[in-house]
Design a protein around this motif. Structure first.
Motif, PDB file in Angstrom:
ATOM      1  N   ILE A  66      -4.511  -6.418  17.169  1.00 60.93           N
ATOM      2  CA  ILE A  66      -4.864  -7.833  17.059  1.00 60.93           C
ATOM      3  C   ILE A  66      -5.256  -8.169  15.620  1.00 60.93           C
ATOM      4  CG2 ILE A  66      -6.501  -9.604  17.806  1.00 60.93           C
ATOM      5  CD1 ILE A  66      -4.369  -8.867  19.884  1.00 60.93           C
ATOM      6  N   GLY A  67      -6.037  -7.307  14.992  1.00 59.01           N
ATOM      7  CA  GLY A  67      -6.397  -7.528  13.585  1.00 59.01           C
ATOM      8  C   GLY A  67      -5.170  -7.568  12.687  1.00 59.01           C
ATOM      9  N   LEU A  68      -4.224  -6.666  12.938  1.00 54.87           N
ATOM     10  CA  LEU A  68      -2.997  -6.659  12.140  1.00 54.87           C
ATOM     11  C   LEU A  68      -2.166  -7.912  12.380  1.00 54.87           C
ATOM     12  CD1 LEU A  68      -1.890  -2.946  12.291  1.00 54.87           C
ATOM     13  CD2 LEU A  68      -2.233  -4.304  10.243  1.00 54.87           C
ATOM     14  N   LEU A  69      -2.102  -8.380  13.613  1.00 48.06           N
ATOM     15  CA  LEU A  69      -1.341  -9.592  13.892  1.00 48.06           C
ATOM     16  C   LEU A  69      -1.942 -10.803  13.176  1.00 48.06           C
ATOM     17  CD1 LEU A  69      -0.455  -9.131  17.668  1.00 48.06           C
ATOM     18  CD2 LEU A  69       1.076  -8.972  15.693  1.00 48.06           C
ATOM     19  N   LEU A  85       8.165 -11.284   2.898  1.00 52.51           N
ATOM     20  CA  LEU A  85       8.719  -9.934   2.853  1.00 52.51           C
ATOM     21  C   LEU A  85       7.632  -8.879   3.094  1.00 52.51           C
ATOM     22  CD1 LEU A  85      11.141  -8.119   2.382  1.00 52.51           C
ATOM     23  CD2 LEU A  85      10.598  -8.152  -0.052  1.00 52.51           C
ATOM     24  N   ALA A  86       6.472  -9.044   2.455  1.00 53.58           N
ATOM     25  CA  ALA A  86       5.367  -8.099   2.666  1.00 53.58           C
ATOM     26  C   ALA A  86       4.893  -8.135   4.113  1.00 53.58           C
ATOM     27  CB  ALA A  86       4.211  -8.421   1.727  1.00 53.58           C
ATOM     28  N   ALA A  87       4.862  -9.320   4.717  1.00 53.13           N
ATOM     29  CA  ALA A  87       4.452  -9.433   6.115  1.00 53.13           C
ATOM     30  C   ALA A  87       5.450  -8.737   7.032  1.00 53.13           C
ATOM     31  CB  ALA A  87       4.303 -10.897   6.509  1.00 53.13           C
ATOM     32  N   LEU A  88       6.734  -8.872   6.751  1.00 51.07           N
ATOM     33  CA  LEU A  88       7.752  -8.213   7.576  1.00 51.07           C
ATOM     34  C   LEU A  88       7.693  -6.690   7.447  1.00 51.07           C
ATOM     35  CD1 LEU A  88      10.808 -10.593   7.111  1.00 51.07           C
ATOM     36  CD2 LEU A  88       9.381 -10.292   9.148  1.00 51.07           C
ATOM     37  N   VAL A  89       7.444  -6.200   6.240  1.00 57.21           N
ATOM     38  CA  VAL A  89       7.335  -4.751   6.039  1.00 57.21           C
ATOM     39  C   VAL A  89       6.131  -4.202   6.795  1.00 57.21           C
ATOM     40  CG1 VAL A  89       6.851  -2.969   4.311  1.00 57.21           C
ATOM     41  CG2 VAL A  89       8.573  -4.711   3.850  1.00 57.21           C
ATOM     42  N   CYS A  90       5.004  -4.890   6.695  1.00 59.34           N
ATOM     43  CA  CYS A  90       3.804  -4.444   7.414  1.00 59.34           C
ATOM     44  C   CYS A  90       4.006  -4.498   8.923  1.00 59.34           C
ATOM     45  CB  CYS A  90       2.600  -5.280   7.008  1.00 59.34           C
ATOM     46  SG  CYS A  90       2.090  -5.003   5.313  1.00 59.34           S
ATOM     47  N   ALA A  91       4.683  -5.548   9.396  1.00 61.02           N
ATOM     48  CA  ALA A  91       4.961  -5.662  10.827  1.00 61.02           C
ATOM     49  C   ALA A  91       5.913  -4.560  11.282  1.00 61.02           C
ATOM     50  CB  ALA A  91       5.546  -7.033  11.142  1.00 61.02           C
ATOM     51  N   ALA A  92       6.907  -4.242  10.452  1.00 63.81           N
ATOM     52  CA  ALA A  92       7.866  -3.189  10.805  1.00 63.81           C
ATOM     53  C   ALA A  92       7.187  -1.823  10.898  1.00 63.81           C
ATOM     54  CB  ALA A  92       8.994  -3.145   9.782  1.00 63.81           C
ATOM     55  N   LEU A  93       6.111  -1.629  10.162  1.00 61.70           N
ATOM     56  CA  LEU A  93       5.370  -0.371  10.238  1.00 61.70           C
ATOM     57  C   LEU A  93       4.352  -0.375  11.377  1.00 61.70           C
ATOM     58  CD1 LEU A  93       4.640   0.264   6.466  1.00 61.70           C
ATOM     59  CD2 LEU A  93       6.225   1.525   7.915  1.00 61.70           C
ATOM     60  N   ALA A  94       3.650  -1.482  11.533  1.00 57.41           N
ATOM     61  CA  ALA A  94       2.500  -1.510  12.440  1.00 57.41           C
ATOM     62  C   ALA A  94       2.873  -1.654  13.910  1.00 57.41           C
ATOM     63  CB  ALA A  94       1.560  -2.636  12.040  1.00 57.41           C
ATOM     64  N   LEU A  95       3.799  -2.528  14.231  1.00 56.16           N
ATOM     65  CA  LEU A  95       4.070  -2.795  15.639  1.00 56.16           C
ATOM     66  C   LEU A  95       4.715  -1.602  16.371  1.00 56.16           C
ATOM     67  CD1 LEU A  95       5.005  -6.555  15.439  1.00 56.16           C
ATOM     68  CD2 LEU A  95       2.828  -5.504  16.057  1.00 56.16           C
ATOM     69  N   PRO A  96       5.723  -0.926  15.790  1.00 55.66           N
ATOM     70  CA  PRO A  96       6.224   0.274  16.472  1.00 55.66           C
ATOM     71  C   PRO A  96       5.156   1.374  16.579  1.00 55.66           C
ATOM     72  CG  PRO A  96       7.793  -0.443  14.834  1.00 55.66           C
ATOM     73  CD  PRO A  96       6.557  -1.260  14.645  1.00 55.66           C
ATOM     74  N   LEU A  97       4.299   1.466  15.567  1.00 58.05           N
ATOM     75  CA  LEU A  97       3.219   2.451  15.618  1.00 58.05           C
ATOM     76  C   LEU A  97       2.252   2.121  16.752  1.00 58.05           C
ATOM     77  CD1 LEU A  97       2.042   4.951  14.316  1.00 58.05           C
ATOM     78  CD2 LEU A  97       0.841   3.484  12.718  1.00 58.05           C
ATOM     79  N   ALA A 106      -3.190  -0.608   8.568  1.00 58.62           N
ATOM     80  CA  ALA A 106      -4.020  -1.818   8.555  1.00 58.62           C
ATOM     81  C   ALA A 106      -4.705  -1.975   7.200  1.00 58.62           C
ATOM     82  CB  ALA A 106      -5.058  -1.762   9.672  1.00 58.62           C
ATOM     83  N   GLY A 107      -5.241  -0.907   6.659  1.00 63.96           N
ATOM     84  CA  GLY A 107      -5.898  -0.969   5.354  1.00 63.96           C
ATOM     85  C   GLY A 107      -4.929  -1.314   4.239  1.00 63.96           C
ATOM     86  N   CYS A 108      -3.754  -0.714   4.267  1.00 62.56           N
ATOM     87  CA  CYS A 108      -2.752  -1.023   3.237  1.00 62.56           C
ATOM     88  C   CYS A 108      -2.251  -2.462   3.376  1.00 62.56           C
ATOM     89  CB  CYS A 108      -1.588  -0.036   3.329  1.00 62.56           C
ATOM     90  SG  CYS A 108      -2.023   1.631   2.823  1.00 62.56           S
ATOM     91  N   SER A 109      -2.144  -2.942   4.603  1.00 63.53           N
ATOM     92  CA  SER A 109      -1.739  -4.337   4.811  1.00 63.53           C
ATOM     93  C   SER A 109      -2.792  -5.287   4.260  1.00 63.53           C
ATOM     94  CB  SER A 109      -1.521  -4.613   6.301  1.00 63.53           C
ATOM     95  OG  SER A 109      -0.499  -3.823   6.813  1.00 63.53           O
ATOM     96  N   LEU A 137      -4.894  -4.606   1.858  1.00 60.60           N
ATOM     97  CA  LEU A 137      -4.821  -4.486   0.404  1.00 60.60           C
ATOM     98  C   LEU A 137      -3.658  -5.287  -0.142  1.00 60.60           C
ATOM     99  CD1 LEU A 137      -5.917  -3.160  -2.182  1.00 60.60           C
ATOM    100  CD2 LEU A 137      -4.374  -1.248  -1.722  1.00 60.60           C
ATOM    101  N   ALA A 138      -2.511  -5.208   0.541  1.00 64.10           N
ATOM    102  CA  ALA A 138      -1.352  -5.979   0.099  1.00 64.10           C
ATOM    103  C   ALA A 138      -1.636  -7.472   0.170  1.00 64.10           C
ATOM    104  CB  ALA A 138      -0.130  -5.626   0.965  1.00 64.10           C
ATOM    105  N   PHE A 139      -2.338  -7.904   1.204  1.00 64.94           N
ATOM    106  CA  PHE A 139      -2.686  -9.324   1.315  1.00 64.94           C
ATOM    107  C   PHE A 139      -3.579  -9.765   0.157  1.00 64.94           C
ATOM    108  CE2 PHE A 139      -5.526 -12.698   2.926  1.00 64.94           C
ATOM    109  CZ  PHE A 139      -4.560 -13.683   3.077  1.00 64.94           C
ATOM    110  N   VAL A 140      -4.542  -8.919  -0.176  1.00 62.52           N
ATOM    111  CA  VAL A 140      -5.448  -9.269  -1.275  1.00 62.52           C
ATOM    112  C   VAL A 140      -4.705  -9.293  -2.607  1.00 62.52           C
ATOM    113  CG1 VAL A 140      -7.437  -8.430  -2.594  1.00 62.52           C
ATOM    114  CG2 VAL A 140      -7.521  -8.452  -0.101  1.00 62.52           C
ATOM    115  N   LEU A 141      -3.802  -8.331  -2.814  1.00 61.68           N
ATOM    116  CA  LEU A 141      -3.081  -8.268  -4.079  1.00 61.68           C
ATOM    117  C   LEU A 141      -2.041  -9.361  -4.218  1.00 61.68           C
ATOM    118  CD1 LEU A 141      -2.594  -4.415  -4.475  1.00 61.68           C
ATOM    119  CD2 LEU A 141      -4.240  -5.886  -5.640  1.00 61.68           C
ATOM    120  N   PHE A 142      -1.373  -9.742  -3.131  1.00 60.65           N
ATOM    121  CA  PHE A 142      -0.311 -10.736  -3.195  1.00 60.65           C
ATOM    122  C   PHE A 142      -0.827 -12.156  -3.018  1.00 60.65           C
ATOM    123  CE2 PHE A 142       2.444  -7.104  -1.702  1.00 60.65           C
ATOM    124  CZ  PHE A 142       2.995  -6.881  -2.946  1.00 60.65           C
TER     125      PHE A 142
END
Length: 110
Positions: free
Chosen positions: A31-34, A46-58, A99-102, A104-109
């Motif tokens: 839920i936090g990742l969503l 693009l960053a959101a799609l990459v994070c979703a592609a990693l997080a949801l199957p996991l 989740a942490g890398c996502s 971080l990516a949100f903060v950086l982008f």
């Protein structure tokens, strides 16, 4: 008078409580990742799609591991064998890293 189980506890309750705790933890991460992906989608799709592609199957893999660990734990407890290994904690750790890398990516982008 109720029949006392063979041993100091009811064999199913420990496994059930543990399963529910892992399920709550996994759902909280997903839920936090969503929510994070929803926010990130406004900044960088693009960053959101990459994070979703990693997080949801996991997250789905963790759900499958959780169910398998529950069934295996019940069986092993009844057989008085050692309880299951560490695949589920490792997968939840990987989800926490994603989740942490996502975040971080949100903060950086942003």
């Amino acid at each position: 008078m109720a029949q006392r189980p063979d041993g100091p506890w009811d064999p199913g309750l420990q496994i059930e409580r543990t399963t529910l705790a892992w399920l709550r933890t996994t759902l909280a991460f997903i839920i936090g990742l969503l929510v994070l992906l929803r926010l990130m989608g406004h900044v960088n799709v693009l960053a959101a799609l990459v994070c979703a592609a990693l997080a949801l199957p996991l997250g789905l893999t963790i759900g499958w591991l959780l169910w398998r660990r529950h069934l295996d734990g019940e069986r092993r407890l009844r057989e008085r064998a050692p309880l299951p290994g560490g695949a589920l904690p490792a997968a939840v750790t990987a989800l926490a890293v994603v989740a942490g890398c996502s975040g971080l990516a949100f903060v950086l982008f942003a």
